[in-house]
Structure formats: C-alpha cells, structure tokens
Design an enzyme around this catalytic site. Structure first.
Site, mmCIF file in Angstrom:
data_model
loop_
_atom_site.group_PDB
_atom_site.id
_atom_site.type_symbol
_atom_site.label_atom_id
_atom_site.label_comp_id
_atom_site.label_asym_id
_atom_site.label_seq_id
_atom_site.Cartn_x
_atom_site.Cartn_y
_atom_site.Cartn_z
ATOM 1 N N ASN A 46 159.815 111.239 111.356
ATOM 2 C CA ASN A 46 160.750 111.643 110.325
ATOM 3 C C ASN A 46 161.801 112.584 110.915
ATOM 4 O O ASN A 46 161.531 113.357 111.840
ATOM 5 C CB ASN A 46 160.044 112.255 109.106
ATOM 6 C CG ASN A 46 159.207 113.478 109.404
ATOM 7 O OD1 ASN A 46 158.473 113.534 110.385
ATOM 8 N ND2 ASN A 46 159.291 114.473 108.533
ATOM 9 N N GLU A 59 158.455 105.728 109.073
ATOM 10 C CA GLU A 59 158.336 104.276 109.001
ATOM 11 C C GLU A 59 159.693 103.608 109.208
ATOM 12 O O GLU A 59 159.800 102.591 109.893
ATOM 13 C CB GLU A 59 157.751 103.847 107.654
ATOM 14 C CG GLU A 59 156.386 104.420 107.352
ATOM 15 C CD GLU A 59 156.413 105.760 106.621
ATOM 16 O OE1 GLU A 59 155.487 106.007 105.836
ATOM 17 O OE2 GLU A 59 157.362 106.554 106.826
#
Length: 136
Positions: A46, A59
């Site tokens: 992130n 992701e």
C-alpha cells in the site's frame, strides 16, 4: 503448475514489500503477492497519500506489477497485514481482483506468523459483476 498454489512462496514475496509500504498516515502496512498465469509471482504494497482516498492498496499494486510484467490472469493471491483481525481485500480491490481472476481463485489472508484464512474469490465477492458480463 500444480493444482495447489505455493502460498509459502507468496507469503515470502509479500513480507518484504509489506515492510516497505508507505503508510505514514494510517501506519497500517499491507503487502500482497499473486501468482500469475505466466508462472511469475508479483507483489505490491500500500502507498498512502495526504489527499485521502487517492492512495493505492497492496492488491492494486500487485495487479499493476503483473500487468506491467506481462501476466494477464491471477491464479492465487495472498494478502498480508498486521493486527488481530483478518485483513481481507477492500471492496474496490475485490472488484479489481475479479477483473483478472476466476470465481474459484484462492485468496489467502495472512498475518505476521503465516496464513490465517483462505477464501475463494466467489466467497469474498459473491454473484460478482465481471468481464464475462460485458461479452456478448
């Protein structure tokens, strides 16, 4: 390729990128690693931004790395986060994953000491809308 993804390899790929995550605001670092259709493992972390919500989830970073590296489909995914509760993909990431993964794609949720839970994409995003809905 075997039927069972090597989640130990995905965990090993997610750990170092989780440590490098840029999370100065939430201080909540997440790493992700995926196995792609080309056999390669791609990882992401992130990256926050002072202007919420324009940060990037781990992701999404792994999916971007896969596309940039030449992969086109997710065969397995692992998400690594700290804390006592499961760190599952957010809603937006579930939809991002759906773009490149089949409903039966396995997704492992891990903490610092290993895998805590496993789901299929269909369990995390039931009755999903995806690329097949747009094909005539």
């Amino acid at each position: 390729m075997t039927d069972e993804p090597d989640f130990d390899a995905l965990f090993a790929a997610a750990q170092p990128v989780q440590a490098r995550a840029y999370a100065p605001y939430s201080r909540f670092k997440v790493g992700a690693a995926l196995l792609a259709d080309d056999g390669a493992v791609y990882s992401g972390c992130n990256v926050e931004n002072a202007s919420y919500p324009v940060g990037v989830c781990a992701e999404a970073g792994a999916i971007s790395a896969m596309i940039a590296g030449g992969g086109r489909a997710i065969r397995a995914l692992l998400v690594l986060g700290d804390g006592d509760t499961l760190v599952t993909p957010c809603g937006a990431c579930r939809q991002r994953i759906r773009e490149f993964a089949a409903p039966e794609t396995p997704i492992a949720i891990a903490g610092p000491n290993g895998i805590r839970a496993r789901f299929s994409l269909a369990e995390l995003l039931p009755a999903s809308f995806g690329p097949d809905n747009l094909r005539q």
